[in-house]
Design a protein around this motif. Structure first.
Motif, PDB file in Angstrom:
ATOM      1  N   GLY A 425       0.840  -1.188   0.000  1.00 18.53           N
ATOM      2  CA  GLY A 425       0.000   0.000   0.000  1.00 18.53           C
ATOM      3  C   GLY A 425       0.878   1.242   0.000  1.00 18.53           C
ATOM      4  O   GLY A 425       1.457   1.606   1.029  1.00 18.53           O
ATOM      5  N   LEU A 426       1.000   1.897  -1.152  1.00 17.47           N
ATOM      6  CA  LEU A 426       1.901   3.040  -1.294  1.00 17.47           C
ATOM      7  C   LEU A 426       1.102   4.301  -1.630  1.00 17.47           C
ATOM      8  O   LEU A 426       0.034   4.227  -2.241  1.00 17.47           O
ATOM      9  CB  LEU A 426       2.928   2.785  -2.398  1.00 17.47           C
ATOM     10  N   PRO A 427       1.622   5.485  -1.277  1.00 19.06           N
ATOM     11  CA  PRO A 427       0.974   6.738  -1.684  1.00 19.06           C
ATOM     12  C   PRO A 427       0.949   6.881  -3.205  1.00 19.06           C
ATOM     13  O   PRO A 427       1.742   6.248  -3.917  1.00 19.06           O
ATOM     14  CB  PRO A 427       1.864   7.817  -1.047  1.00 19.06           C
ATOM     15  N   ASP A 428       0.083   7.733  -3.696  1.00 20.10           N
ATOM     16  CA  ASP A 428      -0.084   7.906  -5.138  1.00 20.10           C
ATOM     17  C   ASP A 428       1.197   8.361  -5.820  1.00 20.10           C
ATOM     18  O   ASP A 428       1.459   8.004  -6.969  1.00 20.10           O
ATOM     19  CB  ASP A 428      -1.210   8.909  -5.428  1.00 20.10           C
ATOM     20  N   LYS A 429       2.005   9.164  -5.142  1.00 17.03           N
ATOM     21  CA  LYS A 429       3.210   9.701  -5.766  1.00 17.03           C
ATOM     22  C   LYS A 429       4.328   8.658  -5.866  1.00 17.03           C
ATOM     23  O   LYS A 429       5.332   8.889  -6.550  1.00 17.03           O
ATOM     24  CB  LYS A 429       3.717  10.919  -4.988  1.00 17.03           C
ATOM     25  N   ALA A 430       4.195   7.531  -5.197  1.00 13.04           N
ATOM     26  CA  ALA A 430       5.260   6.530  -5.172  1.00 13.04           C
ATOM     27  C   ALA A 430       5.084   5.526  -6.303  1.00 13.04           C
ATOM     28  O   ALA A 430       3.965   5.162  -6.671  1.00 13.04           O
ATOM     29  CB  ALA A 430       5.271   5.806  -3.832  1.00 13.04           C
ATOM     30  N   ASN A 431       6.203   5.105  -6.875  1.00 10.67           N
ATOM     31  CA  ASN A 431       6.219   3.918  -7.713  1.00 10.67           C
ATOM     32  C   ASN A 431       7.362   3.028  -7.231  1.00 10.67           C
ATOM     33  O   ASN A 431       7.910   3.248  -6.147  1.00 10.67           O
ATOM     34  CB  ASN A 431       6.314   4.264  -9.205  1.00 10.67           C
ATOM     35  N   ILE A 432       7.754   2.023  -7.987  1.00  7.04           N
ATOM     36  CA  ILE A 432       8.725   1.050  -7.509  1.00  7.04           C
ATOM     37  C   ILE A 432      10.100   1.665  -7.264  1.00  7.04           C
ATOM     38  O   ILE A 432      10.884   1.174  -6.447  1.00  7.04           O
ATOM     39  CB  ILE A 432       8.832  -0.126  -8.500  1.00  7.04           C
ATOM     40  N   TYR A 433      10.400   2.790  -7.928  1.00  6.99           N
ATOM     41  CA  TYR A 433      11.710   3.413  -7.802  1.00  6.99           C
ATOM     42  C   TYR A 433      11.670   4.619  -6.866  1.00  6.99           C
ATOM     43  O   TYR A 433      10.715   5.388  -6.858  1.00  6.99           O
ATOM     44  CB  TYR A 433      12.224   3.846  -9.173  1.00  6.99           C
ATOM     45  N   GLY A 434      12.749   4.774  -6.091  1.00  6.36           N
ATOM     46  CA  GLY A 434      12.934   5.988  -5.313  1.00  6.36           C
ATOM     47  C   GLY A 434      12.048   6.134  -4.111  1.00  6.36           C
ATOM     48  O   GLY A 434      11.611   7.243  -3.789  1.00  6.36           O
ATOM     49  N   PHE A 435      11.765   5.038  -3.391  1.00  7.00           N
ATOM     50  CA  PHE A 435      11.064   5.156  -2.113  1.00  7.00           C
ATOM     51  C   PHE A 435      11.706   4.208  -1.111  1.00  7.00           C
ATOM     52  O   PHE A 435      12.391   3.245  -1.473  1.00  7.00           O
ATOM     53  CB  PHE A 435       9.568   4.876  -2.255  1.00  7.00           C
ATOM     54  N   THR A 436      11.477   4.485   0.167  1.00  3.04           N
ATOM     55  CA  THR A 436      11.993   3.611   1.217  1.00  3.04           C
ATOM     56  C   THR A 436      11.188   3.816   2.489  1.00  3.04           C
ATOM     57  O   THR A 436      10.544   4.850   2.678  1.00  3.04           O
ATOM     58  CB  THR A 436      13.486   3.894   1.494  1.00  3.04           C
ATOM     59  N   TYR A 437      11.220   2.825   3.365  1.00  4.94           N
ATOM     60  CA  TYR A 437      10.666   2.937   4.710  1.00  4.94           C
ATOM     61  C   TYR A 437      11.792   3.319   5.666  1.00  4.94           C
ATOM     62  O   TYR A 437      12.921   2.847   5.528  1.00  4.94           O
ATOM     63  CB  TYR A 437      10.042   1.620   5.165  1.00  4.94           C
ATOM     64  N   VAL A 438      11.467   4.149   6.669  1.00  2.00           N
ATOM     65  CA  VAL A 438      12.497   4.585   7.614  1.00  2.00           C
ATOM     66  C   VAL A 438      11.902   4.686   9.017  1.00  2.00           C
ATOM     67  O   VAL A 438      10.800   5.200   9.214  1.00  2.00           O
ATOM     68  CB  VAL A 438      13.107   5.940   7.177  1.00  2.00           C
TER      69      VAL A 438
END
Length: 611
Positions: A425-438
């Motif tokens: 479940g990701l925000p609309d602005k996210a795709n497979i590239y350039g995101f991470t959990y912290v």
């Protein structure tokens, strides 16, 4: 005579498959009632200690093969007679009801009866009364005379670990579970550690139970902690907490960002024949990590010693490499190389020029080392973008219209292929590239950070609420495209392979490392970048601190990699050389690999390698 032997062997194989299958219908035979006992491998990794073994055995105790029959049901209490005496409170048994008979296909002799799945029961008292164990009904229509069992087949177990867990202890314990031969381990990524979240993720991957592993510090001691949950209802059924070692004896958290590195010196610099994408991992199973570089077409593998030594080259294929990662997802001791490859991705802006193509078509592939024949593809023509985050493979479908189509999935190795299995479940602005959990403060609460298409950073909490947006863009990205679509309304779409976001540990908690690429000319971002700044981002009491780690790294940096306290950045050569090579059919030119090590060291002369 020989033909008769073949027929009987074939019949025996069919019967064996029918008996041991994992479907709802199973054949009852005398073998099901054999005293199978605990299943424990006698082969142990050299590094396994008593605490890891104790934890492993605790887990095994809940999954020892059992067989029995329900003799009585009184006031919803199920009384079961079991043929084995190794029983623990909290274990769950599958219930089967005898069904249609099964006959020998040639002699027509009765072999047994098929069993239909009827439900599940749970042992509520560890000690038998008059030889009967008391159980509660978990699910299904349970009747007297039904059979119960814990199968001798491998149990699918979802393994989660706290992101602050001692990595060496976790790896040793995980390896001991695998070496027992009892489990198929599924390792998944989770945004939080709530039992309900873990169970839902595990259930989506067909796992029977969840194992949550952590190594918290209590009273100056490092503890080894294991919690077990059933996936069907997230109920805790087993837990163990033992002292692993004194905190003073363990390695302290590595403070990668412990000071400002604006004036940090470059340790080493290597010249690569071509490099745009980089990753590190033990790809040949020799116990040490190799360095892998892609120039966008071909892949080179290097041994990491005083100098990078090229040991293998995988020649160019017909696609353009968009991303590359390394992970041992199929758990055979040799990490796979995951390559997102696209055919006709569009007008490719590599940061230093453009190449024009037509409609995008994904043709991703996975490479693995075969000791008998070198590096080979074990899966290809995968119609997905691929990315690795921690120990999880992520997958997102490629669309000729929307490019990034549908949700991002956890990927699994199944039936000799890599397949999507459970969406994130990701925000609309996210795709497979350039995101991470912290987890900023190591408190088990995770935010999600992602780029948008323009290079701005966004921070969301676990519920998807926006907490922060960067004032300035960290773009442009190294790979940006303009692709043709089949849509009349939008015949062309511009998109990017967003840069990595890396998680590192500091004395403050977790931080995010990001690179900021500066365009050569402010009005012409398509010409790429002539220098890069490296930042660490930390969140404290509602304020985002963007700390400069390295400033003005020269060149058009296309990828970076963090390994412990080591930072690698790969930068392409100059613009004119690239355009010259493009006209000759080459995708990229010689690249420079910058290597920084932020561990304490004496001053050393910077060496340039590979010339």
């Amino acid at each position: 005579m020989r033909d008769k032997v073949k027929i009987y062997l074939l019949l025996a194989a069919v019967i064996a498959i029918f008996v041991n299958g994992c479907s709802l219908n199973k054949v009852s035979q005398d073998a099901d009632h054999a005293d199978l006992g605990p299943i424990v491998s006698t082969t142990l990794p050299d590094a396994v200690t008593g605490k890891e073994l104790e934890a492993r055995d605790m887990v095994l105790d809940y999954f020892n093969p059992l067989n029995g029959v329900i003799e009585k049901i009184e006031n919803s209490v199920v009384k079961v007679r079991l043929e084995q005496a190794h029983v623990k409170k909290g274990i769950r048994l599958s219930v089967f009801r005898e069904s249609r008979p099964f006959y020998h296909p040639v002699t027509n002799e009765l072999i047994g009866n098929a069993d239909d799945f009827a439900g599940r029961i749970e042992v509520i008292e560890e000690n038998a009364v008059d030889g009967l164990y008391l159980c509660g009904i978990v699910s299904g229509d349970i009747k007297e005379g039904d059979k119960v069992r814990i199968s001798s087949s491998r149990i699918k177990l979802a393994f989660f670990q706290d992101r602050n867990a001692d990595w060496s202890v976790s790896e040793t314990f995980n390896g001991a579970l695998k070496d027992s031969g009892r489990f198929d381990i599924v390792e998944l990524y989770t945004p939080d550690y709530k039992p309900e979240t873990l169970s839902k993720l595990a259930r989506g991957h067909g796992a029977e139970a969840v194992l949550m592993f952590s190594t918290p510090e209590e009273d100056g001691k490092i503890m080894l902690k294991v919690n077990l949950y059933w996936t069907e209802d997230a109920k805790l059924f087993g837990e163990l907490e033992k002292t692993s070692q004194n905190a003073a004896a363990s390695a302290p958290d590595e403070e990668f960002i412990s000071r400002t590195f604006k004036d940090a010196e470059l340790w080493q610099r290597y010249q690569l024949p071509g490099g745009q994408l980089i990753a590190m991992g033990d790809v040949d199973g020799n116990g040490t990590d190799e360095f892998v570089a892609s120039d966008g077409r071909s892949i080179r593998i290097y041994a990491v010693k005083e100098e990078l030594q090229e040991i293998w080259k995988i020649k160019a294929d017909g696609g353009t490499h968009l991303s590359m990662d390394i992970l041992d997802l199929n758990n055979n001791g040799r990490a796979e190389i995951f390559v997102t490859s696209a055919v006709d991705p569009g007008t490719i802006n590599t940061g230093d020029g453009e190449i024009f193509s037509n409609e995008i078509r994904a043709s991703s592939f996975v490479i693995e080392y075969d000791p008998s024949g070198g590096y080979k593809r074990i899966d290809d023509n995968i119609p997905f973008f691929l990315r690795v985050m921690g120990k999880a493979l992520l997958m997102q479908r490629v669309s000729r219209d929307a490019i990034f189509s549908g949700p991002v999935y956890n990927g699994v190795w199944k039936d000799m292929h890599y397949k999507p299995d459970g969406p994130l479940g990701l925000p609309d602005k996210a795709n497979i590239y350039g995101f991470t959990y912290v987890d900023w403060k190591n408190e088990g609460r995770f935010d999600l950070m992602t780029y948008d298409d323009l290079g701005y950073l966004y921070l969301y909490d676990a519920e998807g609420h926006l907490k922060w947006r960067s004032d300035d863009s960290y773009g442009p990205f190294a790979l940006t495209f303009e692709s043709r679509t089949r849509s009349i309304a939008t015949p062309k779409v511009k998109w990017s392979v967003r840069s990595r976001l890396a998680i590192i540990k500091t004395g403050r908690g977790q931080e995010v490392v990001a690179i900021s690429r500066k365009p050569r000319l402010t009005g012409l971002p398509g010409l790429g970048a002539n220098e890069v700044d490296v930042y660490s981002l930390s969140w404290d009491e509602g304020v985002m601190k963007e700390n400069l780690v390295l400033g003005k790294v020269p060149g058009s940096v296309t990828d970076f990699w963090i390994q412990g306290s080591e930072l690698f950045l790969v930068a392409s050569g100059d613009f004119n050389s690239l355009i010259s090579n493009v006209t000759e059919g080459e995708f990229s030119i010689s690249s420079i690999l910058y290597y920084y090590n932020f561990a304490p060291k004496d001053k050393q002369e910077v060496k340039e390698r590979g010339k």
